[in-house]
Design an enzyme around this catalytic site. Structure first.
Site, PDB file in Angstrom:
ATOM      1  N   SER A   1       5.370  19.344  47.356  1.00 59.22           N
ATOM      2  CA  SER A   1       4.147  18.642  46.991  1.00 59.22           C
ATOM      3  C   SER A   1       3.957  18.589  45.466  1.00 59.22           C
ATOM      4  O   SER A   1       4.766  18.005  44.762  1.00 59.22           O
ATOM      5  CB  SER A   1       2.957  19.320  47.677  1.00 59.22           C
ATOM      6  OG  SER A   1       1.796  18.538  47.593  1.00 59.22           O
ATOM      7  N   TYR A   2       2.902  19.230  44.936  1.00 58.89           N
ATOM      8  CA  TYR A   2       2.640  19.190  43.491  1.00 58.89           C
ATOM      9  C   TYR A   2       3.726  19.918  42.712  1.00 58.89           C
ATOM     10  O   TYR A   2       3.928  19.672  41.525  1.00 58.89           O
ATOM     11  CB  TYR A   2       1.269  19.801  43.191  1.00 58.89           C
ATOM     12  CG  TYR A   2       0.732  19.409  41.825  1.00 58.89           C
ATOM     13  CD1 TYR A   2      -0.053  18.268  41.678  1.00 58.89           C
ATOM     14  CD2 TYR A   2       1.004  20.166  40.693  1.00 58.89           C
ATOM     15  CE1 TYR A   2      -0.549  17.896  40.439  1.00 58.89           C
ATOM     16  CE2 TYR A   2       0.525  19.805  39.452  1.00 58.89           C
ATOM     17  CZ  TYR A   2      -0.255  18.658  39.331  1.00 58.89           C
ATOM     18  OH  TYR A   2      -0.733  18.286  38.094  1.00 58.89           O
TER      19      TYR A   2
END
Length: 440
Positions: free
Chosen positions: A317-318
């Site tokens: 994800s991030y």
């Protein structure tokens, strides 16, 4: 002092009384009269004589009433256990969180119609889970907790990462793990999976153990540990009565008035918000104030200093965005040390992050993004971005993408390492469908 409450029920005069009634939230609009100190603000607990009222007046009075604050009076104390045993939960042999007595999974709605209290309880359990995973990293995975910044003084805020004993000395392979944003900390992919599913799907422990079994050194980043919270100091306003020019009698009178005012204000605040939480302030950690800063710091002080010929990243994800930012800031160094990068449902964007042409070309050859999709695992998924191949993680749940792509990621790394040795490209990258893009 009387505390009469009228009920707004229409544009005409009304005479409805509520005697000892409990007012459901959002059902009845109440206004309080004669309650300057807040003793019965918003409560209908006495006889209510008929009062003339209008929608305009009630709307103005309603704006002064904070219903969320009033509802806190019905909450149980926000006082939760600080151990799993205190919550009466434990992880079983399958790594599932279960109630000690009933064997049931965790129940979020422990108390009906008290969402805020249930959420606070869940967050308190989450903090215990974080510490529990830290213990597993040290005891079960034999990782060392390393404090950062490396030159931190005794008094400044500090964070930490986890490393295997051979992380910096392993001459062959090093695996670096980066989780996504939010409440997760080092060693976790998703807190909700740990609580509602099991430790295998929600933590990085399976990756760490397999990596060590296959001869990798390991570094576990902690990109969300960017600051520490401390209680905000109370501001003491110096009384103007300290002036030596004033007569002693006048100063004493002012001090007495000031003390009485403070006493009334404290009493009112305690009644208005009995669940008032401490006001906190954030002290950011030097050179680690964001996930991007953290990734660059760990690269400069640890990964770049490692002896490994092949460095591999797993970024969820991030964490994928943080890796791309690392590439932008340390492009030449990353290209010289990193062999392959496995992204899992990464939220990076090469256009928004302004990644140059050479970075995009390198990513197309050395990265693969396992994205949430209902297609079978490793099925090619088209992308509008000219960065790296995208394949299905075999699940449409974002938080599960790392766990579901677990076997494919290790296969990808093995192929990448062999391809580097034989000057060939990884088979998965060759098989993956690539979209041709014109350079903008």
């Amino acid at each position: 002092m009387r505390n009469d409450v009228s009920v707004s029920c229409g544009p005409r005069k009304c005479g409805s009384n509520l005697v000892g009634a409990r007012i459901p939230r959002g059902k009845v609009i109440t206004t309080a009269r004669g309650s300057s100190s807040g003793e019965l603000e918003g409560h209908a607990s006495s006889r209510l004589p008929p009062q003339p009222c209008s929608w305009g007046q009630s709307s103005d009075l309603l704006s002064r009433i904070d219903l969320d604050e009033l509802m806190k009076k019905d909450e149980p104390p926000l006082d939760f256990p600080d151990t799993l045993e205190g919550f009466e939960y434990a992880f079983n042999e399958k790594g599932q969180l279960r109630h000690i007595k009933t064997g049931e999974p965790f129940v979020f709605n422990y108390r009906e119609d008290l969402h805020r209290w249930n959420q606070k309880r869940y967050e308190a359990l989450g903090e215990i889970i974080t510490k529990y995973v830290y213990e597993l990293l040290e005891k079960d995975c034999n990782l060392k907790k390393i404090s950062i910044p490396v030159d931190a003084t005794e008094s400044e805020p500090k964070s930490f990462i986890f490393m295997s004993e051979d992380a910096l000395t392993n001459p062959q392979k090093l695996m670096v793990l980066i989780h996504g944003s939010g409440v997760v900390r080092a060693g976790q992919w998703a807190r909700r999976l740990i609580i509602n599913e099991d430790l295998d799907s929600g933590t990085q422990i399976p990756f760490i153990k397999r990596a060590m079994d296959e001869g990798y050194g390991v570094i576990v980043l902690n990109p969300n540990e960017n600051y520490i919270e401390v209680e905000k100091p109370k501001i003491h306003v110096q009384s103007s009565s300290d002036s030596s020019d004033e007569p002693a009698e006048k100063r004493e009178r002012k001090d007495k008035i000031s003390k009485e005012t403070k006493k009334r204000r404290d009493f009112y605040e305690k009644y208005r918000n009995p669940q008032r939480e401490k006001e906190m302030m954030q002290l950011y950690i030097r050179e680690n104030g964001s996930p991007e800063e953290h990734a660059i710091y760990v690269w400069d002080h640890f990964i770049a200093q490692s002896a490994a010929e092949n460095v591999f990243f797993v970024a969820h994800s991030y964490g994928g965005l943080a890796f791309v930012e690392l590439m932008i800031q340390r492009e030449a160094d990353v290209k010289s040390k990193v062999t392959a990068v496995a992204l899992t449902d990464s939220v990076h964007n090469v256009w928004h992050q302004e990644a140059g042409k050479t970075i995009r070309e390198w990513m197309r050859e050395n990265c693969c993004n396992w994205v949430s999709s209902s297609e079978p695992l490793d099925t090619s998924v088209e992308s509008m971005l000219p960065d790296c191949p995208r394949v299905s993680a075999g699940t449409d749940r974002h938080e599960l993408t790392s766990w579901k792509s677990f076997p494919s990621i290790f296969k990808f790394f093995t192929e990448a390492s062999e391809a580097k040795t034989s000057s060939l490209k990884p088979a998965l990258t060759r098989r993956s469908h690539r979209i041709k893009h014109e350079e903008l």
